[in-house]
Design a protein around this motif. Structure first.
Motif, mmCIF file in Angstrom:
data_model
loop_
_atom_site.group_PDB
_atom_site.id
_atom_site.type_symbol
_atom_site.label_atom_id
_atom_site.label_comp_id
_atom_site.label_asym_id
_atom_site.label_seq_id
_atom_site.Cartn_x
_atom_site.Cartn_y
_atom_site.Cartn_z
ATOM 1 N N THR A 139 50.867 40.820 41.384
ATOM 2 C CA THR A 139 50.763 39.524 40.717
ATOM 3 C C THR A 139 50.874 38.273 41.773
ATOM 4 O O THR A 139 50.141 37.451 41.737
ATOM 5 C CB THR A 139 51.989 39.159 39.988
ATOM 6 N N SER B 117 47.830 38.659 44.264
ATOM 7 C CA SER B 117 46.259 38.145 43.641
ATOM 8 C C SER B 117 46.368 36.703 43.184
ATOM 9 O O SER B 117 45.403 36.015 43.149
ATOM 10 C CB SER B 117 46.321 39.050 42.465
ATOM 11 N N CYS C 297 43.725 34.026 44.107
ATOM 12 C CA CYS C 297 43.041 33.501 43.002
ATOM 13 C C CYS C 297 42.993 32.146 43.294
ATOM 14 O O CYS C 297 42.081 31.492 42.661
ATOM 15 C CB CYS C 297 43.586 33.847 41.629
ATOM 16 N N LEU D 282 42.339 46.996 43.940
ATOM 17 C CA LEU D 282 43.236 46.016 42.750
ATOM 18 C C LEU D 282 43.219 44.696 42.982
ATOM 19 O O LEU D 282 43.012 43.966 42.250
ATOM 20 C CB LEU D 282 44.386 46.828 42.283
ATOM 21 N N TRP D 283 43.606 44.368 44.187
ATOM 22 C CA TRP D 283 43.828 42.992 44.825
ATOM 23 C C TRP D 283 42.456 42.224 44.769
ATOM 24 O O TRP D 283 42.410 41.064 44.011
ATOM 25 C CB TRP D 283 44.303 43.063 46.117
ATOM 26 N N GLN E 9 41.369 41.904 41.030
ATOM 27 C CA GLN E 9 41.971 40.885 40.426
ATOM 28 C C GLN E 9 41.776 39.537 40.728
ATOM 29 O O GLN E 9 41.520 38.439 39.793
ATOM 30 C CB GLN E 9 43.684 41.277 40.443
ATOM 31 N N THR F 214 38.543 38.851 39.044
ATOM 32 C CA THR F 214 38.735 38.461 37.670
ATOM 33 C C THR F 214 39.261 37.318 37.233
ATOM 34 O O THR F 214 38.919 36.805 36.315
ATOM 35 C CB THR F 214 39.279 39.862 37.048
ATOM 36 N N PHE F 215 40.417 37.107 37.921
ATOM 37 C CA PHE F 215 41.172 36.085 37.502
ATOM 38 C C PHE F 215 40.993 34.483 37.845
ATOM 39 O O PHE F 215 41.517 33.797 37.379
ATOM 40 C CB PHE F 215 42.492 36.251 37.081
ATOM 41 N N ILE G 26 47.493 38.059 35.250
ATOM 42 C CA ILE G 26 47.734 39.408 36.359
ATOM 43 C C ILE G 26 48.643 40.085 36.213
ATOM 44 O O ILE G 26 48.606 41.389 35.870
ATOM 45 C CB ILE G 26 47.569 38.699 37.954
ATOM 46 N N ASP H 298 47.918 42.177 32.846
ATOM 47 C CA ASP H 298 46.551 42.946 32.806
ATOM 48 C C ASP H 298 46.906 44.359 32.763
ATOM 49 O O ASP H 298 47.464 44.676 33.529
ATOM 50 C CB ASP H 298 45.794 42.332 34.052
ATOM 51 N N ASN I 109 42.271 46.440 34.276
ATOM 52 C CA ASN I 109 41.767 46.932 35.508
ATOM 53 C C ASN I 109 42.694 47.914 36.402
ATOM 54 O O ASN I 109 42.256 48.507 37.048
ATOM 55 C CB ASN I 109 41.604 45.600 36.507
#
Ligand code: ATP
Ligand code: MG
Lengths: 541, 364
Positions: free
Chosen positions: A66, A69, A73, A141-142, A145, A148-149, A206, A209, A212
């Motif tokens: 979190t 990311s 983000c 994943l980083w 995310q 994605t976000f 995140i 989530d 993902n």
């Protein structure tokens, strides 16, 4: 004294009945499931969080993921927002389009594409570079995310940037500041509320989530996926409850922070007016650097969707690259899941509206002390991670008096509740724009409450209603986290099927299923846009 | 006025918001067919009283009667008290015609009649050709006309107006207010008009009710309010005033002699209940004082004051002088300024004794 109270109550009987009913519904479908999960997790079992290394790993992963990311983000989002709001550049339409894509897509789509690109059978990793690397894990994943976000944070930051006028910037230039000074001393401080709000929204999404991390997390689970494993793998309800509750605490914290700090100033209206003003020319090397950055992200996003489409028509990903329609045939043979998806989404978008309207109306129009409390209850489901809400429903309604397990009803109700906060906020913002003197004028001319509602409020709220319904529909069709604990064989939906296909490695079928879902979402969005364009926009008032 | 028919009667009305007393025990009779204005500073409760009459609030205490029927709890939509809102409150999703016709449609008026009545309103307000426009496509003045038309078309006995002219420019304000007064006389409806503009109030009303802090200080004709204010507040709020503190030293019917500092001012007795030695305040309007350059007045010439011009300001029709005389400063308007320029230095003021008004000091 008592007679006057009695009089007031009888005169507002309908209102008090509605109020009571709303409280009952919220208590039953929000408070009750939350309490169920929290109480299911015994306090002494929480110590396992520290002793069980899998669990503490998951918790740390959740928090770390979190944190990093959210940072990335917000960074990407700010550059997007600044570039689009403040610079004279081509391709603005394309950039804006990129930022709405994730809203119409299932949440795990970037994860899927990532694997199609870089996975063991990935088109880049295997086909082009011929590598054999493990791409599952936190690096991937980083990246996923972030892609994605960032649009969620972008929406908030852009809203704030767009609202602040560039006149201060002009004034600063006028006094001889350099570009960097203007940026540091004017632009950045002025966008602070936007950045904070955007970061919080991103962090909440995140943290909560599920899609993902499920698709590409590999062995490093986060809290939401670990809870899912406990429940599905070992039917260990108590562990799932502990993990979900652990997830709930930071989520609630972020939520409260968001309400306290950012407050209500960051409502982004759907039909916002664009004010045009020319901006101070930024040196072209900066401008083009920022432009290239946005373009780079845009290309990645387009690649995500492109590879998905390619996958949808490929025979066997990684082995047989010939094109085929058989995947699509498969999707339509699973018509049941698709119709379920659509049916549940339609029903929940209607129900969410039915629930959100009286809530927004009472909070905005009736001054009666309980408003803040009711407002809090209305947005509370938004603070609860989807997985938690789903688990809550699974536990709370698996026994009399409300035995709903396996029914379509539980799916619809869960999706409804999950969407009430967004719908409610949309309507609240809409109502805030309608001066209450309009209702008074209507009454003054002889219309009773019902007629005033029909002739004045309803037509004026058409815009917010439609956008609320569309957003709810889209979120429901693409929702996975909430329903993953409560679906049954009969009530399974598209996203669940996709998750199954992904875990079996059936990439072609999974992609084409996703493509079909996205197409449906786009169709609905397109129709609603048409509708918006044709109608006279009363909300400009 | 007592013999006239009362259309709205307000009796000991009070309204609080939380702990704040917005309307403080107000009583008021509104004669049928009259033009009554609520005048007062911002936040004094004018709108609140109007909304109580329209039924948007319920009184905490007291009663409202409409044609002798108590209407305290009658919901707004049954009251037949069309209101012109301060911010117009036009329905943004309805065009001009639909806005004006809204109330008639609710009453299930036949289509033909709606058409006729709306048409006559459009004509009266110069809105012909704009029927199909939406409020946001109208100028402020046009919107304001639609708001009037929407209320007037109902053809009711009462028309409530909350600062309906405040969004217009100065010239338009005067035009519309004259038009409005003419309309009211033509149709004979009872008008209740809210404003905080004293000129507007004086020029348009039969009666003015001056508000202060949730109370009505005085109800009277514009002339009464202007020349015979009952309290310092009223005098001060309506127009510019010289207040002169003094003491009654002689009751010499038909005059009252008041000693102010070292001048003696003669006030015509108009039913003032004053005794010897009463402390009083004299109210003297700037235009009721004439100013002259001659300085050596006779000792006993009444209502003459010697002074020095402190400053002056040329306003076109008038010159306003600030004159120092002893410990006090007078404001004086000269309505016939000399082309050679304002006066300077020592002058003499002469007070028009017929317009000197007296307010008894309240015993505290
Ligand atoms: N709905 C309300 N809730 C709480 N207080 C109110 C409300 N309406 C009015 N007040 C308060 O009551 C007082 C009187 O308000 P009102 O609107 O009647 O003033 P007004 O005389 O119309 O002033 P203005 O000339 O500025 O329109 C004000 O102090 C105001 O703050
Ligand atoms: Mg007012």
């Amino acid at each position: 004294m008592t007679t006057t109270i009695l009089k007031i109550v009888t005169r507002n009987l309908l209102f008090y009945l509605t109020f009571g009913l709303l409280l009952l519904i919220i208590s039953t479908f929000v408070i009750w499931p939350i309490l169920k999960v929290v109480s299911f997790a015994q306090l002494e079992n929480f110590s396992e969080l520290f002793t069980n290394s899998r669990w503490s790993q998951a918790a740390i992963h959740s928090l770390m993921m979190t944190m990093i990311s959210t940072l990335s983000c917000t960074f990407v989002a700010f550059i997007f927002a600044y570039t689009i709001a403040r610079l004279e550049i081509p391709c603005k339409g394309l950039f804006k389009f990129i930022t709405i894509l994730p809203i119409v897509s299932p949440p795990f789509i970037v994860g899927m594409s990532y694997i199609l690109l870089f996975g063991r059978q990935g088109i880049i990793s295997k086909q082009l570079l011929n590598l054999n690397v493990d791409v599952y894990g936190w690096h991937g994943l980083w990246l996923v995310q972030t892609i994605t976000f960032f649009p969620y944070a972008y929406a908030v930051i852009y809203g704030v940037l767009k609202k602040s006028s560039p006149s201060q910037e002009y004034a600063a230039y006028n006094m001889g500041s350099t570009h960097w000074q203007v940026f540091k001393n004017i632009v950045l401080p002025l966008s602070k509320p936007g950045i904070a709000g955007g970061a919080l929204i991103a962090a909440m999404s995140i943290l909560a989530d599920f899609g993902n991390p499920m698709v590409i997390g590999g062995n490093s689970t986060v809290l939401s996926t670990e809870a899912y494993m406990q429940m599905i793998g070992w039917f260990d309800l108590s562990s799932a409850a502990i993990l979900s509750t652990t997830l709930l605490i930071p989520a609630l914290g972020l939520f409260l922070l968001n309400r306290q700090w950012v407050g209500k100033q960051s409502y982004t209206t759907v039909t916002g007016k664009e004010s045009y003003s020319s901006h101070y020319p930024i040196p072209s090397y900066i401008k083009w650097t920022l432009f290239s950055f946005c373009m780079f992200i845009t290309v990645i996003v387009l690649l995500v969707y492109g590879v998905l489409f390619y996958g949808a028509f490929t025979t066997t990903w990684g082995y047989n690259w010939s094109l085929t329609f058989s995947n699509l045939d498969y999707v339509f043979s699973k018509g049941k899941e698709l119709t379920n998806s659509i049916q549940f989404a339609v029903l929940s978008s209607i129900l969410a509206g039915v629930l959100a309207f009286p809530l927004a109306f009472i909070v905005q129009r009736k001054k009666m002390g309980m408003n803040r409390f009711l407002d809090f209850l209305s947005v509370l489901p938004g603070a609860v991670p989807g997985v938690f809400l789903g688990l809550g429903f699974a536990i709370a309604f698996n026994a009399e008096p409300l035995m709903l397990t396996g029914t379509a009803m539980i799916m619809v109700i869960a999706l409804t509740i999950w969407n009430v906060p967004t719908f409610y906020s949309t309507l609240l913002a809409g109502l805030q724009q309608i001066s209450s003197s309009l209702e008074e004028a209507s009454q003054n001319l002889g219309a009773n409450n019902l007629k005033t509602f029909r002739h004045i409020l309803l037509p004026l709220l058409k815009g917010p209603f439609i956008s609320g319904m569309v957003v709810t529909f889209l979120r429901s069709v693409t929702c996975l986290s909430v329903i993953v604990f409560i679906y049954s064989a009969k009530t399974s939906v598209g996203t669940v099927s996709i998750l199954g296909l992904v875990s079996n490695g059936e990439w072609g079928k999974a992609s084409s299923f996703t493509v079909v879902l996205i197409s449906i979402a786009f169709a609905v969005l397109g129709i609603s846009q048409l509708f918006f364009r044709n109608k006279r926009n009363a909300n400009d008032y | 006025m007592n013999t006239e028919e009362i259309i709205i009667k307000i009796e000991n009305l009070s309204k609080t918001f939380g702990n704040y007393l917005a309307i403080d025990n107000i009583s008021l009779d509104i004669p049928k067919g009259s033009f009554l204005t609520f005048l007062g500073p911002s936040g004094c409760g004018k709108t609140t009283l109007l909304r109580l009459i329209a039924g948007f609030y319920e009184p905490d205490d007291g009663n409202i009667y409409f044609e002798e029927k108590k209407i305290n709890e009658l919901p707004a939509y049954k009251r037949d008290t069309p209101l012109v809102f301060q911010e117009y409150a036009l329905f943004p999703h309805l065009n001009v015609f639909e806005n004006i016709a809204y109330g008639l449609k609710l009453k299930k008026t036949p289509k033909k009649e709606i058409q006729d009545r709306v048409d006559s309103m459009l004509k009266m307000f110069g809105l012909i050709g704009m029927e199909n426009r939406y409020p946001k496509e109208l100028s402020g003045g046009q919107q304001q006309r639609v708001a009037f038309a929407r209320a007037l078309v109902m053809g009711k006995n009462v028309l409530l107006m909350d600062e309906p002219l405040s969004n217009l420019d100065a010239k338009m304000r005067v035009e519309v207010r004259d038009e409005l007064r003419a309309l009211q006389k033509r149709f004979g409806f009872t008008a209740i008009f809210v404003t905080h503009d004293q000129d507007e109030a004086l020029s348009i009303s039969d009666q003015i009710a001056v508000f202060n802090k949730g109370q009505i200080c005085q109800v009277g004709t514009p002339m009464d309010i202007y020349f015979k204010p009952k309290t310092k507040f009223v005098a001060d709020f309506v127009g510019t005033t010289n207040f002169v503190e003094g003491k009654v030293i002689e009751l010499n019917d038909p005059f009252i002699m008041v000693k102010c500092n070292d001048t003696i001012i003669r006030v015509p007795q108009k039913d003032y209940a004053v005794k010897m030695c009463d402390e009083v305040t004299l109210v003297i309007r700037p235009e009721c004082i004439s100013i002259s350059a001659e300085v050596d007045i006779q000792r006993n010439r009444s209502n003459g004051v010697k002074g020095n011009i402190v400053k002056s300001s040329f306003l076109g029709r008038t010159i306003r002088y600030w004159v120092g005389a002893g410990s006090m400063q007078w404001i004086v308007d000269d309505f016939n300024p000399k082309i050679s320029g304002p006066l300077e230095g020592q002058i003499t003021l002469t007070l028009d004794q017929s317009k000197v008004h007296l307010i008894k000091k309240r015993l505290k």
